[in-house]
Design a protein around this motif. Structure first.
Motif, PDB file in Angstrom:
ATOM      1  N   ASN A 172       0.689  36.221 -38.815  1.00  0.00           N
ATOM      2  CA  ASN A 172       2.110  35.870 -38.988  1.00  0.00           C
ATOM      3  C   ASN A 172       2.406  34.886 -39.723  1.00  0.00           C
ATOM      4  O   ASN A 172       3.670  34.633 -40.450  1.00  0.00           O
ATOM      5  CB  ASN A 172       2.409  35.288 -37.669  1.00  0.00           C
ATOM      6  CG  ASN A 172       2.774  36.562 -36.652  1.00  0.00           C
ATOM      7  OD1 ASN A 172       3.512  37.374 -36.680  1.00  0.00           O
ATOM      8  ND2 ASN A 172       1.794  36.589 -35.372  1.00  0.00           N
ATOM      9  N   TYR A 173       1.652  33.711 -40.069  1.00  0.00           N
ATOM     10  CA  TYR A 173       2.088  32.660 -41.147  1.00  0.00           C
ATOM     11  C   TYR A 173       2.124  33.554 -42.617  1.00  0.00           C
ATOM     12  O   TYR A 173       2.929  33.426 -43.358  1.00  0.00           O
ATOM     13  CB  TYR A 173       0.883  31.817 -41.320  1.00  0.00           C
ATOM     14  CG  TYR A 173       0.984  30.842 -40.293  1.00  0.00           C
ATOM     15  CD1 TYR A 173       2.262  30.263 -39.726  1.00  0.00           C
ATOM     16  CD2 TYR A 173      -0.123  29.732 -39.923  1.00  0.00           C
ATOM     17  CE1 TYR A 173       2.627  29.196 -38.825  1.00  0.00           C
ATOM     18  CE2 TYR A 173       0.082  28.792 -39.294  1.00  0.00           C
ATOM     19  CZ  TYR A 173       1.241  28.380 -38.681  1.00  0.00           C
ATOM     20  OH  TYR A 173       1.498  27.242 -37.598  1.00  0.00           O
ATOM     21  N   PHE A 174       1.017  34.620 -42.510  1.00  0.00           N
ATOM     22  CA  PHE A 174       1.198  35.075 -43.913  1.00  0.00           C
ATOM     23  C   PHE A 174       2.453  36.159 -44.156  1.00  0.00           C
ATOM     24  O   PHE A 174       3.094  36.222 -45.288  1.00  0.00           O
ATOM     25  CB  PHE A 174      -0.123  35.943 -44.091  1.00  0.00           C
ATOM     26  CG  PHE A 174      -0.078  36.975 -45.217  1.00  0.00           C
ATOM     27  CD1 PHE A 174      -0.172  36.505 -46.834  1.00  0.00           C
ATOM     28  CD2 PHE A 174       0.229  38.365 -45.013  1.00  0.00           C
ATOM     29  CE1 PHE A 174       0.124  37.218 -47.726  1.00  0.00           C
ATOM     30  CE2 PHE A 174       0.306  39.367 -46.000  1.00  0.00           C
ATOM     31  CZ  PHE A 174       0.379  38.773 -47.666  1.00  0.00           C
TER      32      PHE A 174
ATOM     33  N   VAL B 145       6.787  36.293 -34.609  1.00  0.00           N
ATOM     34  CA  VAL B 145       6.898  35.126 -35.478  1.00  0.00           C
ATOM     35  C   VAL B 145       7.657  34.061 -34.999  1.00  0.00           C
ATOM     36  O   VAL B 145       7.331  32.851 -35.038  1.00  0.00           O
ATOM     37  CB  VAL B 145       7.914  35.719 -36.989  1.00  0.00           C
ATOM     38  CG1 VAL B 145       8.606  34.501 -37.196  1.00  0.00           C
ATOM     39  CG2 VAL B 145       7.390  36.503 -37.982  1.00  0.00           C
ATOM     40  N   ARG B 146       8.662  34.322 -34.040  1.00  0.00           N
ATOM     41  CA  ARG B 146       9.250  33.352 -33.281  1.00  0.00           C
ATOM     42  C   ARG B 146       8.381  32.516 -32.318  1.00  0.00           C
ATOM     43  O   ARG B 146       8.320  31.259 -32.195  1.00  0.00           O
ATOM     44  CB  ARG B 146      10.561  33.940 -32.615  1.00  0.00           C
ATOM     45  CG  ARG B 146      11.649  34.045 -33.183  1.00  0.00           C
ATOM     46  CD  ARG B 146      13.044  34.795 -32.510  1.00  0.00           C
ATOM     47  NE  ARG B 146      12.600  35.872 -31.832  1.00  0.00           N
ATOM     48  CZ  ARG B 146      12.914  36.466 -30.629  1.00  0.00           C
ATOM     49  NH1 ARG B 146      13.558  35.501 -30.042  1.00  0.00           N
ATOM     50  NH2 ARG B 146      12.658  37.426 -30.405  1.00  0.00           N
ATOM     51  N   ALA B 147       7.492  33.437 -31.693  1.00  0.00           N
ATOM     52  CA  ALA B 147       6.520  32.717 -30.991  1.00  0.00           C
ATOM     53  C   ALA B 147       5.608  31.568 -31.374  1.00  0.00           C
ATOM     54  O   ALA B 147       5.297  30.583 -31.081  1.00  0.00           O
ATOM     55  CB  ALA B 147       5.558  33.819 -30.018  1.00  0.00           C
ATOM     56  N   VAL B 148       5.068  32.011 -32.740  1.00  0.00           N
ATOM     57  CA  VAL B 148       4.412  31.222 -33.431  1.00  0.00           C
ATOM     58  C   VAL B 148       5.087  29.988 -33.710  1.00  0.00           C
ATOM     59  O   VAL B 148       4.579  28.919 -33.798  1.00  0.00           O
ATOM     60  CB  VAL B 148       3.721  31.947 -34.760  1.00  0.00           C
ATOM     61  CG1 VAL B 148       2.976  30.899 -35.622  1.00  0.00           C
ATOM     62  CG2 VAL B 148       2.802  32.835 -34.339  1.00  0.00           C
TER      63      VAL B 148
ATOM     64  N   GLY C 146       1.151  31.505 -48.213  1.00  0.00           N
ATOM     65  CA  GLY C 146       1.125  31.977 -46.878  1.00  0.00           C
ATOM     66  C   GLY C 146      -0.457  32.390 -46.634  1.00  0.00           C
ATOM     67  O   GLY C 146      -1.035  31.876 -45.454  1.00  0.00           O
ATOM     68  N   ILE C 147      -1.203  32.953 -47.538  1.00  0.00           N
ATOM     69  CA  ILE C 147      -2.566  33.024 -47.260  1.00  0.00           C
ATOM     70  C   ILE C 147      -3.165  31.725 -47.285  1.00  0.00           C
ATOM     71  O   ILE C 147      -4.099  31.470 -46.288  1.00  0.00           O
ATOM     72  CB  ILE C 147      -3.049  33.986 -48.652  1.00  0.00           C
ATOM     73  CG1 ILE C 147      -2.914  35.270 -48.321  1.00  0.00           C
ATOM     74  CG2 ILE C 147      -4.653  33.836 -48.624  1.00  0.00           C
ATOM     75  CD1 ILE C 147      -3.576  36.207 -49.400  1.00  0.00           C
ATOM     76  N   LEU C 148      -2.992  30.860 -48.069  1.00  0.00           N
ATOM     77  CA  LEU C 148      -3.682  29.501 -48.042  1.00  0.00           C
ATOM     78  C   LEU C 148      -3.439  28.770 -46.764  1.00  0.00           C
ATOM     79  O   LEU C 148      -4.113  28.230 -46.174  1.00  0.00           O
ATOM     80  CB  LEU C 148      -3.009  28.634 -49.226  1.00  0.00           C
ATOM     81  CG  LEU C 148      -3.494  29.322 -50.462  1.00  0.00           C
ATOM     82  CD1 LEU C 148      -2.856  28.059 -51.820  1.00  0.00           C
ATOM     83  CD2 LEU C 148      -5.121  29.127 -50.730  1.00  0.00           C
ATOM     84  N   LYS C 149      -2.239  28.833 -46.209  1.00  0.00           N
ATOM     85  CA  LYS C 149      -1.573  28.244 -44.906  1.00  0.00           C
ATOM     86  C   LYS C 149      -2.646  29.045 -43.667  1.00  0.00           C
ATOM     87  O   LYS C 149      -3.218  28.334 -42.930  1.00  0.00           O
ATOM     88  CB  LYS C 149      -0.314  28.446 -44.652  1.00  0.00           C
ATOM     89  CG  LYS C 149       0.086  28.102 -43.348  1.00  0.00           C
ATOM     90  CD  LYS C 149       0.405  26.468 -43.324  1.00  0.00           C
ATOM     91  CE  LYS C 149       0.875  26.032 -41.710  1.00  0.00           C
ATOM     92  NZ  LYS C 149       0.885  24.724 -41.629  1.00  0.00           N
TER      93      LYS C 149
ATOM     94  N   CYS D  38       9.077  30.827 -38.055  1.00  0.00           N
ATOM     95  CA  CYS D  38       7.904  30.955 -37.852  1.00  0.00           C
ATOM     96  C   CYS D  38       7.311  29.446 -38.014  1.00  0.00           C
ATOM     97  O   CYS D  38       5.640  29.438 -38.121  1.00  0.00           O
ATOM     98  CB  CYS D  38       7.126  31.772 -38.778  1.00  0.00           C
ATOM     99  SG  CYS D  38       5.448  32.329 -38.304  1.00  0.00           S
ATOM    100  N   GLY D  39       8.014  28.414 -38.112  1.00  0.00           N
ATOM    101  CA  GLY D  39       7.520  26.923 -38.057  1.00  0.00           C
ATOM    102  C   GLY D  39       7.105  26.638 -39.340  1.00  0.00           C
ATOM    103  O   GLY D  39       6.366  25.662 -39.566  1.00  0.00           O
TER     104      GLY D  39
END
Lengths: 425, 405
Positions: free
Chosen positions: A298-300, A278-281, A184-187, A131-132
């Motif tokens: 998706n980051y989360f 996830v891969r797209a992000v 994840g939430i912070l990101k 997910c980068g």
């Protein structure tokens, strides 16, 4: 890959290789190009360079590596003879070419114990990477899982064994997910860089553990007042051992949990909507956003799922062979960090992570103090630092094989993108 | 608050809201301060009331449009002030007075902030040139070990500084080569050099010092005391007698500011980090600039490491840096890639570290929960990164390898 160089017609537009591509996009290009050769070369080079360090400090690298190899237990496979093993769920015995109770077999059990844990901590890095996101908080997430596994495993006496194990494992996985979910939430909400937040969470998890299980802490064992360790995991919460002595760190069924996680990882990444998003992000967050994918969500999720794997790793370690966690265990644990090297050498794919977990499991077990012959190192703890150095070199050389690919691409063999662009429209 | 009333005093609604929220932050700090010496309020009511007003001020500020981040931050500061203040009222006055000797605390803050500051300056220079330096942690560690080794074996602290700086710069060179020339992912490369530093320092630590640990007596970095200031009552004890490297760090903060914003070299450096192609077009060597920046950043972090082992702990242990490189990175972000602002952030983190070391003393050795104080610097860093990061914009080309056309 054996196609001839692509001929560019005059006026033809250069195939669009994104210049500022994300880590995940770079990864994809590499996987198409390097296949299995590049990671193998990476590992071999790292071991050679590690040998140079050993030689430079006046030790014999061949002797050291022979000690490491013997310690891995892989010699079990070439000690062929005529033995028999029992079949599961019966008293029947069948012929088997290898001795199930040899010393080499015990070493191999240790290697596989570590492999199981490393598969999971490796997946924790790999999933976020797709997910980068660069999750270097596997260690803290592993701790979160381990603490919960210990707490549940050492309480709730009288529970049915299957329920007890399931309860402890699920709670540990969720604890890992929650711990990673903070990053994840912070990101996702304020864009805090996950590398900094996960490192901070690692240290917070570490000191929380030192408090919980340390002298006078709330979860310190009740029997020995001056021993800063946790209670022992109860019999009913211990994972069954299927090879070796259950009291001497035999191989437990956590290995199958780890293998199951590999399969789950492959399915989620390659065969589900979540994996697609996830891969797209990971490839390009902006493009994903325009495509209607919620980048924040998706980051989360990617971080939480990554933490789930690391929490599982903590659970199978605690319920499988450690059974308790102490002050010094917490301070010296690095298994979560090794997951970074596992994931990157394994190219963040399911199969790759499985294989590189085996390599690093063998390396960690081979360089364990008890496996190093005294004539190789006067102080056997040195071998642990050797294995750290080899991990670092693996990471560096993973960077370096981008150079190989770059030269490759320059020499006319357009990779991946180029080949597609060369096909008639 | 009615808009008409605001118009009459000539205030914008948002300005007032922001002002309210900031006073909420101040009240949170005050709530904690009142419970400490020399005021030492003994009733928990004091911090609760003061911090409570702070929370309310933050809440109103939030509603009136101070911005979500500032409003919530003010409310969090109020709550934190209440928590810490109440904790302080529950401990002995004598031990509080022992911990909160403000002059000593300031001295300890400056000491703890020095390695962070030097590493953060390195981080700023590297990132301003467009290279992310996650490897600061490893460079600190290299500086710490080789700085100590040099001071020990070559029997002079100056050699220690030389060794530490060279070791930090050497590790940075590896990072520079892999991330500039080989165009590896800079975060992966930084993580790799962190591991490399752990392995190398751990290996040589055992090789040289076996399991005996480092010797207690080595040539230490001297203190520089200023005669006039040293004899002053409060200031003297705080800054009258500081280690050489603290002064060096302070000077470097100013120098880095001047270099970045007042010299042609600084302009070139920033150009390379913002728009490498444009810089290249006007004849600035992007690769050379980045190499120099990364190596300088490693040298600075190495110097910070020397101070960590030789100036603060007076010993070396495996993984001595303990996440300080990452805290420095947080300071870089908090300071929006500006030396002076990053230095202020380092002071905040340094204060937290100094406090974390001293607070357990206030509650006696037996209180197990005081172990949690050691997590304080990391918690504060996490909160700060979460609170400010969205507002700071990194150099445009940071993290992107440059391909010369």
């Amino acid at each position: 890959l054996t196609e001839g160089p692509t001929v560019h017609q005059p006026g033809e537009v250069e195939p669009p290789i994104p210049e500022s591509d994300t880590a995940a996009a770079k990864l994809a290009r590499w996987q198409k190009a390097g296949g299995v050769v590049a990671p193998v070369m990476t590992a071999v080079l790292a071991f050679l360079a590690g040998g140079l360090v050993v030689a430079a400090t006046g030790h014999n690298p061949i002797e050291v590596y022979r000690g490491v190899w013997n310690g891995t237990g892989f010699r079990w496979f070439y000690e062929v003879g005529s033995y028999e093993i029992g079949l599961p769920f019966s008293d029947a015995k069948v012929w088997f070419p290898w001795d199930p109770s040899s010393r080499a077999g015990e070493d191999l059990q240790q290697t596989l114990l570590l492999t199981a844990t490393l598969i999971l901590t490796g997946l924790a890095v790999a999933f976020a990477f797709r997910c980068g996101l660069f999750n270097i908080g596997g260690q803290g997430q592993y701790f979160a899982g381990a603490y919960f596994a210990i707490w549940i495993g050492s309480n709730f006496a009288g529970m049915n064994s299957f329920l007890h194990i399931t309860f402890a494992v699920v709670a540990a996985a969720l604890a890992g997910a929650a711990w990673a979910g903070i990053a994840g939430i912070l990101k996702a909400t304020v864009g805090a860089h996950e590398v900094i937040t996960t490192i901070m969470l690692n240290w917070i998890a570490l000191y929380t553990g030192l408090y919980l299980f340390g002298q006078g802490g709330p979860l310190q064992n009740e029997l020995q007042e001056f021993s800063p360790t946790s209670d022992e995991v109860l019999e009913s919460a211990r994972l069954p051992v299927f090879w070796g002595d259950p009291f001497l760190q035999g191989l437990h069924v956590g290995l199958f949990i780890a293998l199951g996680a590999l399969v789950a990882f492959w399915i989620v990444i390659n065969r589900t909507t979540l994996g697609y998003e996830v891969r797209a992000v990971g490839f390009n967050p902006e493009a994903a956003r325009y495509g209607g994918i919620s980048v924040a969500r998706n980051y989360f999720l990617a971080m939480a799922i990554a933490g789930l794997f690391a929490g599982l790793a903590g659970a199978i370690d605690m319920l499988g062979w450690r059974f308790s966690i102490g002050f010094s265990d917490i301070q010296s644990s690095t298994i979560g960090f090794v997951g970074i090297a596992v994931a990157l050498l394994g190219r963040n794919t399911a199969l790759g992570v499985g294989l590189s977990a085996l390599v690093f499991g063998a390396l960690l077990n081979g360089t364990a103090t008890r496996n190093i012959p005294p004539e190789a190192f006067d102080i056997p703890e040195q071998a642990g630092n050797l294995s750290l150095t080899i991990q670092a070199l693996v990471l560096l050389f993973i960077g370096a094989d981008i150079l190989i690919l770059y030269l490759w691409a320059k020499s006319g063999q357009r990779i991946g993108v180029g080949r597609r662009a060369a096909a008639p429209a | 608050v009615s808009t008409a009333a605001l118009d009459r005093v000539g205030l914008e609604r948002e300005t007032l809201a922001r002002w309210l929220a900031w006073s909420g932050v101040a009240l949170g700090a005050l709530a904690f301060y009142l419970a400490l010496p020399p005021v030492t309020a003994r009733s928990p009511v004091v911090p609760v009331v003061v911090g409570g007003i702070g929370i309310v001020a933050g809440g109103i500020g939030l509603r009136e449009g101070a911005g979500r981040r500032l409003g919530i931050g003010a409310m969090a500061a109020g709550a934190l002030g209440i928590g810490l203040g109440v904790l302080a009222t529950r401990s002995e006055v004598a031990s509080l007075e022992q911990v909160f000797v403000w002059s000593a605390l300031i001295a300890a803050t400056l000491r703890a902030a020095t390695p962070l500051t030097l590493a953060a300056l390195g981080g700023i220079i590297s990132e301003r040139s467009g290279v992310v330096n996650i490897g600061l942690e490893g460079m600190l560690l290299m500086g710490a070990f080789f700085g100590f080794l040099g001071a020990d074996k070559l029997e002079h602290w100056a050699w220690g500084i030389v060794c530490g700086v060279v070791a930090g710069a050497g590790l940075a060179l590896v990072h520079a080569f892999v991330s500039i020339h080989l165009r590896a992912d800079q975060i992966v490369s930084g993580t790799a050099v962190n591991f490399l530093a752990l392995g190398i320092t751990g290996y040589f630590f055992i090789e040289v010092y076996t399991d005996q640990g480092t010797p207690g007596e080595v040539s230490n970095i001297p203190s520089i005391s200023i005669p006039g200031i040293r004899d002053l009552e409060f200031v003297g004890r705080a800054i009258g007698d500081m280690h050489l490297l603290i002064w060096v760090a302070l000077v470097f903060v100013v120098l880095a500011h001047l270099l970045l914003f007042r010299t042609p070299a600084g302009l070139r450096l920033r150009a390379v980090g913002e728009h490498p192609k444009a810089a290249d077009t006007v004849g600035i060597s992007v690769y050379l600039t980045r190499y120099v920046a990364v190596v300088v950043s490693g040298a600075l972090a190495g110097l910070g490491g020397v101070y960590l082992s030789n100036g603060i702990t007076h010993s070396f242990n495996e993984n001595l840096s303990a996440g300080r490189g990452f805290i420095a990175l947080a300071a870089v972000i908090f300071g929006r890639w500006r030396p002076v602002a990053a230095f202020v952030a380092c002071l905040l983190f340094g204060f937290t570290e100094a406090l974390a070391l001293r607070l357990p003393g206030a509650y006696g050795e037996d209180a197990a929960w005081t172990t949690l104080f050691r997590a304080l610097p990391y918690v504060v860093t996490l909160v700060v990164v979460a609170g400010v990061v969205g507002r700071s914009i990194p150099p445009a080309a940071v993290g992107r390898p440059y391909v010369k056309q």
